[in-house]
Design a protein around this motif. Structure first.
Motif, short mmCIF file in Angstrom:
data_model
loop_
_atom_site.label_atom_id
_atom_site.label_comp_id
_atom_site.label_asym_id
_atom_site.label_seq_id
_atom_site.Cartn_x
_atom_site.Cartn_y
_atom_site.Cartn_z
N GLU A 128 20.40 81.91 30.40
CA GLU A 128 20.43 80.99 31.36
C GLU A 128 19.99 79.30 30.88
OE1 GLU A 128 21.56 81.85 34.48
OE2 GLU A 128 21.70 83.72 33.77
N VAL A 129 19.31 79.18 29.97
CA VAL A 129 19.11 77.83 29.60
C VAL A 129 20.52 77.16 29.52
CG1 VAL A 129 19.11 78.53 27.04
CG2 VAL A 129 17.86 76.41 27.97
N LEU A 130 21.67 77.87 28.99
CA LEU A 130 22.72 76.99 28.87
C LEU A 130 23.36 76.53 30.06
CD1 LEU A 130 24.94 79.49 26.45
CD2 LEU A 130 24.30 77.01 25.94
N LYS A 131 23.36 77.45 31.18
CA LYS A 131 23.85 77.01 32.40
C LYS A 131 23.06 75.93 32.97
CE LYS A 131 25.61 81.78 33.37
NZ LYS A 131 25.46 82.86 34.26
N LYS A 132 21.83 75.83 32.94
CA LYS A 132 20.91 74.78 33.44
C LYS A 132 21.35 73.29 32.57
CE LYS A 132 16.94 77.80 34.24
NZ LYS A 132 15.42 78.14 33.77
N ASN A 133 21.90 73.47 31.36
CA ASN A 133 22.50 72.27 30.92
C ASN A 133 21.48 71.05 30.84
OD1 ASN A 133 24.38 70.79 29.40
ND2 ASN A 133 25.58 70.61 31.16
N ALA A 134 20.11 71.40 30.42
CA ALA A 134 19.40 70.34 30.55
C ALA A 134 18.90 69.76 29.10
CB ALA A 134 17.75 70.85 31.17
N PHE A 135 19.34 70.34 28.17
CA PHE A 135 19.33 69.92 26.67
C PHE A 135 20.05 68.98 26.28
CE2 PHE A 135 22.10 73.63 27.29
CZ PHE A 135 23.32 73.00 26.68
N ARG A 136 19.70 68.20 25.24
CA ARG A 136 20.41 67.12 24.71
C ARG A 136 21.53 67.37 23.67
NH1 ARG A 136 17.56 63.84 21.88
NH2 ARG A 136 15.74 65.30 21.71
N VAL A 155 32.04 82.33 23.49
CA VAL A 155 31.02 82.69 24.49
C VAL A 155 31.12 81.36 25.46
CG1 VAL A 155 28.71 82.83 24.87
CG2 VAL A 155 29.67 83.94 23.05
N LEU A 156 31.11 80.18 25.03
CA LEU A 156 30.94 78.97 25.93
C LEU A 156 32.27 79.08 26.85
CD1 LEU A 156 29.95 76.23 23.57
CD2 LEU A 156 28.57 77.23 25.21
N ALA A 157 33.34 79.47 26.29
CA ALA A 157 34.54 79.44 27.30
C ALA A 157 34.20 80.75 28.27
CB ALA A 157 35.77 79.76 26.43
N LYS A 158 33.72 81.79 28.03
CA LYS A 158 33.74 83.00 28.98
C LYS A 158 32.55 82.52 30.01
CE LYS A 158 33.18 87.91 28.87
NZ LYS A 158 34.64 88.28 29.00
N LEU A 159 31.80 81.50 29.66
CA LEU A 159 30.83 81.17 30.66
C LEU A 159 31.16 79.99 31.43
CD1 LEU A 159 27.57 81.35 28.34
CD2 LEU A 159 28.17 82.84 30.40
N GLY A 160 32.28 79.55 31.24
CA GLY A 160 33.13 78.39 31.94
C GLY A 160 32.17 76.92 31.47
N LEU A 161 31.58 76.89 30.02
CA LEU A 161 30.80 75.42 30.08
C LEU A 161 31.01 74.99 28.81
CD1 LEU A 161 27.52 77.42 29.77
CD2 LEU A 161 28.18 76.15 31.57
N THR A 162 32.65 75.06 28.48
CA THR A 162 33.23 74.39 27.11
C THR A 162 33.14 72.92 27.59
OG1 THR A 162 34.60 76.22 26.69
CG2 THR A 162 35.21 74.21 25.84
N GLU A 163 33.62 72.52 28.67
CA GLU A 163 33.77 70.98 29.03
C GLU A 163 32.14 70.49 29.38
OE1 GLU A 163 36.36 69.07 29.13
OE2 GLU A 163 37.49 70.61 28.24
#
Length: 258
Positions: A128-136, A155-163
Motif C-alpha cells: 500500500e506504500v506505493l499507492k500512498k505515494n509519500a516517498f521521494r 506492476v506499476l501499470a496494473k496498479l494505475g501508478l505509472t504516471e
C-alpha cells in the motif's frame, strides 16, 4: 644386458607411463567454464559454484550484469560459454540466431519480484506504500535491459501508478544497481529480486512486499550453452548440475520457484 635388468627398466618405464597418463588425464577433466549470470542470480550462483567445484572439480568463472547487455556482448563475440539469463526470451532469441547449442536451453529458475526498503516497517506486506505515494524516490531496474525492471513496470501499470510515480523513479542499469540505490538510502524503496533480500525462508533485512506473480508476466529464467562452450565439458557439467538436487535446494532457499 641381463633379462633382470631389462625387466626392471620395462617396469620403470611402465610406471612413468602410468604416472604421465594420470597427470595428463586428471587435470584435463577439471576445466573452467565462463558464465554470464543475470545480476539477480548472483548470490545463488556463488553458493552453487562452491559445491560445483567440490563435486565436479570444474571451476565456474562468472560475470554479472543485465540480460540485455549480455545479449549485446555475446553477439559481439564475448567469450561466455554458458548464459544464465533473467528471462526466457533472450536465450530463445540466441538459439533462433544460431548462437547457442540447440537442445541445451532450459528454465533453471522462476524469479519473484519484491518491493523493498532497507528500513524496517517502511513497506507494508500488501504494498500500500506505493499507492500512498509519500516517498521521494522509487528504484527500478531498466525495463529495456532487465526483466525484473520490465516486471516492475508491469506492476506499476496494473496498479494505475505509472504516471503518478514516473518523476520519482531512479533507474538502475540492472537489478543489482536498483538494489544498491535502496540499500544505500538513495531511494526509500524499490523493486528488487526477492533473491537479493531473501534467505532460508524469510526476508533478511528491512521490510518488503512480495509481489504476487499474477501482477506481471512470469519471470522465467532460462540457461543455455553458447556455441563457444560446445567442446568444453565443464559447460555441459554445469548445465547438468543446475538441474540436480543440490543446486535446486540452493535456488529454492533464495526464494525462486522451480
Amino acid at each position: 644386458m641381463g633379462i633382470h635388468t631389462l625387466l626392471c627398466r620395462h617396469r620403470v618405464a611402465a610406471t612413468f607411463a602410468s604416472l604421465a597418463a594420470l597427470l595428463s588425464f586428471g587435470p584435463a577433466q577439471a576445466d573452467e567454464v565462463q558464465v554470464a549470470v543475470a545480476a539477480n542470480f548472483t548470490a545463488p550462483i556463488q553458493a552453487i559454484a562452491a559445491d560445483f567445484k567440490k563435486d565436479t572439480g570444474h571451476t565456474l568463472v562468472a560475470a554479472y550484469g543485465a540480460t540485455g547487455q549480455f545479449y549485446a556482448q555475446i553477439k559481439n563475440g564475448a567469450p561466455f560459454e554458458v548464459f544464465l539469463s533473467a528471462d526466457d526470451t533472450t536465450p530463445q532469441k540466441l538459439e533462433n540466431e544460431g548462437a547457442s547449442i540447440k537442445g541445451s536451453r532450459f528454465t533453471y529458475a522462476v524469479g519473484t519480484l519484491a518491493l523493498w526498503s532497507s528500513k524496517a516497517g517502511y513497506v507494508d506486506v500488501n504494498g500500500e506504500v506505493l499507492k500512498k505515494n509519500a516517498f521521494r524516490h522509487l528504484s527500478v531496474a531498466s525495463p529495456k535491459t532487465a526483466p525484473y525492471g520490465l516486471a516492475a513496470a508491469q506492476v506499476l501499470a496494473k496498479l494505475g501508478l505509472t504516471e503518478q510515480v514516473k518523476d520519482k523513479i531512479v533507474e538502475g542499469q540492472n537489478i543489482t544497481q536498483a538494489y544498491q540505490f535502496v540499500s544505500t538510502g538513495n531511494a526509500e524503496l524499490g523493486f528488487v529480486a526477492l533473491s537479493q533480500i531473501y534467505k532460508d525462508g524469510k526476508v533478511s533485512s528491512g521490510s518488503a512486499w512480495i509481489v504476487p506473480g499474477q501482477m506481471h508476466e512470469p519471470i522465467k529464467q532460462d540457461a543455455v550453452i553458447l556455441n563457444t562452450g560446445k567442446d568444453n565439458p565443464a559447460a555441459q557439467a554445469l548445465v547438468d548440475y543446475l538441474k540436480g538436487p543440490k543446486a535446486a535446494a540452493i535456488i529454492k532457499s533464495y526464494g525462486y520457484q522451480l
